[in-house]
Scaffold this motif. Structure first.
Motif, mmCIF file in Angstrom:
data_model
loop_
_atom_site.group_PDB
_atom_site.id
_atom_site.type_symbol
_atom_site.label_atom_id
_atom_site.label_comp_id
_atom_site.label_asym_id
_atom_site.label_seq_id
_atom_site.Cartn_x
_atom_site.Cartn_y
_atom_site.Cartn_z
ATOM 1 N N MET A 1 0.850 -1.195 0.000
ATOM 2 C CA MET A 1 0.000 0.000 0.000
ATOM 3 C C MET A 1 0.883 1.241 0.000
ATOM 4 N N ASN A 2 0.585 2.233 -0.875
ATOM 5 C CA ASN A 2 1.424 3.413 -0.934
ATOM 6 C C ASN A 2 1.037 4.429 0.142
ATOM 7 N N ARG A 3 1.827 5.501 0.219
ATOM 8 C CA ARG A 3 1.630 6.470 1.304
ATOM 9 C C ARG A 3 0.251 7.116 1.227
ATOM 10 N N ARG A 4 -0.198 7.436 0.012
ATOM 11 C CA ARG A 4 -1.516 8.082 -0.131
ATOM 12 C C ARG A 4 -2.616 7.178 0.403
ATOM 13 N N LYS A 46 2.192 -7.064 9.924
ATOM 14 C CA LYS A 46 2.599 -6.520 8.625
ATOM 15 C C LYS A 46 1.916 -5.185 8.373
ATOM 16 N N ARG A 47 0.621 -5.114 8.693
ATOM 17 C CA ARG A 47 -0.112 -3.855 8.475
ATOM 18 C C ARG A 47 0.399 -2.765 9.416
ATOM 19 N N ALA A 266 -5.801 -8.091 8.774
ATOM 20 C CA ALA A 266 -4.903 -6.939 8.642
ATOM 21 C C ALA A 266 -5.573 -5.645 9.098
ATOM 22 N N ARG A 267 -6.895 -5.581 8.997
ATOM 23 C CA ARG A 267 -7.616 -4.375 9.420
ATOM 24 C C ARG A 267 -7.429 -4.090 10.917
ATOM 25 N N ALA A 268 -7.096 -5.128 11.686
ATOM 26 C CA ALA A 268 -6.838 -4.896 13.111
ATOM 27 C C ALA A 268 -5.640 -3.974 13.298
ATOM 28 N N GLY A 269 -4.707 -4.003 12.351
ATOM 29 C CA GLY A 269 -3.575 -3.080 12.406
ATOM 30 C C GLY A 269 -4.011 -1.640 12.245
#
Length: 321
Positions: A1-4, A46-47, A266-269
């Motif tokens: 995933m990029n910064r934006r 990871k996230r 990953a959404r937990a991150g």
């Protein structure tokens, strides 16, 4: 995933730009789960790393495992609380969440409810606005338990008796499956392993004695750890099987119906980063999966002499030939 995309993800959770500025701050995060080799934790870490919280650099992880024994959770929860973690993940099991919430500390808890309903369990009263110090993810395994049985019934219309494999962490899934079986007027022969090591040979012998027609594999870390052996025994006993994990699909199970758990976990991150940035956990809705996949393995169907109806194949997201 990029910064934006990262920034947009932060704002989607209601986070302020200060979260991004706070990423260099060292934090201590706890995780409490049923197994040492947790399949849930890696996508979360990871996230978090993508969001600036890197283990060994500016984030210390304290992971405690109950080693498959639910009674160990309260003492392990106290260890994490006494270590002054800034937030704690309750990985998978209801007993982990109960231990953390029951300790009544002031530390936010991020649930990753893999096999239970946190409302039914009394851990939260509302998914949209949980209140207090608890939020996180719900994996919808209970609803999917009934759906898997429905698909399997459509593939095997003459099947009347099903062997169901579970353990100490799949009680609610088993109840949902039994309730669905009652509505379909079919019989469930269940084997719920109390503690490791799981005697799979005995479980399949029980199924053979009961003359079961098919196998349903419930979703838990302990069961998942035995996936290769379970599939081997299912094929030896010529039992078409349905599961709730794509891991079994890669092995060759006849059918699986599952959320995209890696993306979901990953959404937990994201949720944790939002809390670390200052958002009250009780104001963050518990999230449910948004992506699901149903797969059929035609190679396995052929090996077992099964013809999968076209109506099922048309609804499959993935057909393995």
């Amino acid at each position: 995933m990029n910064r934006r995309d990262t920034v947009l993800s932060m704002f989607a959770l209601g986070a302020a730009p200060s979260i991004l500025l706070a990423q260099k701050r060292a934090v201590r995060i706890g995780a409490l789960g049923p197994r040492k080799n947790s399949v849930i934790l890696p996508p979360v870490l990871k996230r978090l790393a993508q969001l600036g919280y890197v283990e060994g650099r500016n984030m210390e992880l304290m992971f405690r495992s109950a080693d498959g024994v639910p009674e160990r959770f309260p003492a392990l929860a106290r260890e994490l609380i006494e270590a002054k973690c800034e937030l704690i993940f309750a990985l998978g099991a209801e007993a982990a969440a109960r231990a953390l919430v029951g300790a009544k500390s002031h530390i936010p808890v991020v649930l990753i409810a893999a096999d239970y309903d946190p409302i039914k369990a009394g851990i939260v009263s509302n998914l949209r606005r949980p209140g207090g110090l608890v939020t996180g993810l719900v994996s919808a395994t209970l609803e999917l338990s009934a759906k898997r049985l429905e698909f399997l019934r459509e593939i095997l219309p003459k099947a009347n008796r099903y062997l169901v494999l579970g353990d100490a962490f799949t009680r609610d899934q088993l109840e949902a499956t039994v309730e669905a079986a009652r509505s379909f007027r079919v019989e469930i022969v269940s084997e719920s392993f109390a503690a490791p090591p799981y005697d799979l040979e005995a479980a399949f012998a029980k199924g053979r004695a009961a003359k079961v027609d098919a196998l349903i594999i419930l979703t838990s870390p302990g069961i998942l750890n035995q996936s290769a052996r379970i599939f081997e025994l299912a094929m030896r006993h010529r039992l078409p099987a349905a599961s709730g994990s794509s891991t079994y699909g890669d092995l060759g199970v006849l059918m699986y119906y599952s959320p995209d758990l890696i993306r979901h976990w990953a959404r937990a991150g994201d949720i944790a980063a939002s809390i670390l940035g200052g958002k009250p956990p009780g104001e963050i809705p518990l999230e449910q999966p948004t992506h699901f996949e149903m797969a059929i393995n035609l190679q396995t169907a052929k090996a077992l002499g099964i013809t999968v109806p076209r109506s099922v194949l048309l609804r499959a997201d993935r057909v393995i030939e």
